[in-house]
Design an enzyme around this catalytic site. Structure first.
Site, PDB file in Angstrom:
ATOM      1  N   LYS A  52      37.785  36.061  32.529  1.00  0.00           N
ATOM      2  CA  LYS A  52      38.630  37.252  32.458  1.00  0.00           C
ATOM      3  C   LYS A  52      40.059  36.857  32.084  1.00  0.00           C
ATOM      4  CE  LYS A  52      35.632  39.677  35.683  1.00  0.00           C
ATOM      5  NZ  LYS A  52      35.324  40.075  37.053  1.00  0.00           N
ATOM      6  N   GLN A  96      37.768  39.957  43.006  1.00  0.00           N
ATOM      7  CA  GLN A  96      36.465  39.417  42.569  1.00  0.00           C
ATOM      8  C   GLN A  96      35.463  39.440  43.730  1.00  0.00           C
ATOM      9  OE1 GLN A  96      35.657  38.393  39.332  1.00  0.00           O
ATOM     10  NE2 GLN A  96      33.590  38.311  40.144  1.00  0.00           N
ATOM     11  N   ASP A 119      38.453  48.115  38.031  1.00  0.00           N
ATOM     12  CA  ASP A 119      37.025  47.825  38.193  1.00  0.00           C
ATOM     13  C   ASP A 119      36.235  49.116  38.410  1.00  0.00           C
ATOM     14  OD1 ASP A 119      35.944  45.321  37.809  1.00  0.00           O
ATOM     15  OD2 ASP A 119      36.472  44.572  39.806  1.00  0.00           O
TER      16      ASP A 119
END
Ligand code: NDP
Length: 291
Positions: A52, A96, A119
């Site tokens: 990412k 994450q 997200d």
């Protein structure tokens, strides 16, 4: 059989994003800024976060990686999230997953301000997605929708079967495929570990999306001739190769691929599309802040 090439499609999307970032900067806007929180040092999570960060650099984004100790307390983690919520320099951020077992993922997700939830996991984002309102869509299902669209796969009127009902993949995937949008407008069956006679459903699928995390679980006898198969699974299977493992999807590619009209490879299918979608959401967050 046509390979749904997530790697190439993700590259195209990232080139489009980079061009927009450059044009925004010429107009005096700052670079979009994505921050990521990584708790502990799980090998797979390290790899995902590194990809990412690299993708951010390629697109001209600013990126910040906050590495936190695996023993961090729930309160300390929530404090870090609050700081990012209040940091005007950060357009969007992610935590994450998975988190170490002592941390409550749901509390963490709910602590992220929906305006920065790139997200798309916050209940507000999920609710807006279900209502077909503008929001940040969860990166993996959003990436799959873009891959289908850009590959010319027609979805309207098709029977889509989704295997797996997680909050980050299967469940939102079923919602997006069923929405009155293009792509979308499928008749959707959502299956899970309690589904009786799973194969009787998968065999009926015009579009089969598999996200259960069990390597090579879907075999040729479970797939209809001409189906579109999207394999979300990525599992590290130990072997005696140099790396010590191979990445396997949830679909037994060699036997299933000859039956398909389209199929994603693993790796190089859904994974790169997830990253492209996260970048799209972050660019959108930067646009939203300006408007
Ligand atoms: P979860 O473990 O959260 O969910 C798995 C789902 O599969 C559950 O709903 C479970 O059912 C269902 N399931 C398990 N066994 C069976 C079975 N025998 N028959 C039918 N359904 C079953 O996984 P995720 O959704 O987070 O991830 C799935 C896979 O996708 C993993 O390999 C993961 O690494 C990968 N992944 C890949 C991404 C990418 O970018 N390519 C992004 C995210 C995930 P139940 O609810 O009943 O327990």
């Amino acid at each position: 059989m046509v390979l749904l090439d997530g790697k190439a499609t993700s590259k195209d999307i990232q080139a489009e994003i980079a061009a927009e970032v450059s044009s925004r900067m010429q107009r005096g806007y700052k670079r979009p800024h994505l921050a990521a929180i990584l708790v502990g040092n799980d090998g797979a999570s390290e790899t995902y976060v590194a990809s990412k960060v690299k993708a951010c650099e390629r697109c001209g984004f600013e990126s910040t990686l906050l590495r936190l100790n695996a023993n961090i307390s729930q309160d300390e983690l929530l404090e870090q999230i609050e700081q990012l919520n209040n940091d005007d320099a950060v357009d969007g951020f992610i935590v994450q997953l998975p988190l170490p077992a002592h941390l409550n993922e749901q509390l963490v997700i709910e602590a992220i301000h929906p305006d920065k939830d790139v997200d798309g996991f916050h209940p507000v984002s999920v609710g807006k997605m279900a209502l077909n309102l503008p929001t940040y869509l969860p990166a993996t299902p959003y990436g799959i929708m873009q891959l289908l669209e850009r590959s010319g796969v027609k979805t309207a009127g098709k029977h889509a079967v989704v295997v797996g009902r997680s909050h980050i993949v299967g469940s939102p995937m079923s919602i997006l495929l069923a929405r009155n949008t293009e792509p979308g407008n499928c008749t959707v069956t959502l299956t899970h570990s309690k589904t009786a006679d799973l194969a009787s459903f998968t065999r009926e699928a015009d579009i089969l999306v598999v996200a259960l995390g069990r390597p090579e679980f879907i075999t040729a006898d479970m797939v209809k001739e001409g189906a579109v198969v999207v394999d979300v699974g990525i599992t590290r299977v130990d072997d005696d190769s140099e790396k010590g493992y191979t990445l396997k999807g949830d679909v037994h590619f060699d036997s299933v691929a000859p039956k398909c009209s389209y199929i994603t490879p693993v790796p190089g299918g859904v994974g790169p599309m997830t990253i492209a979608s996260l970048l799209k959401n972050t660019l959108q967050a930067a646009r939203d802040k300006r408007s």
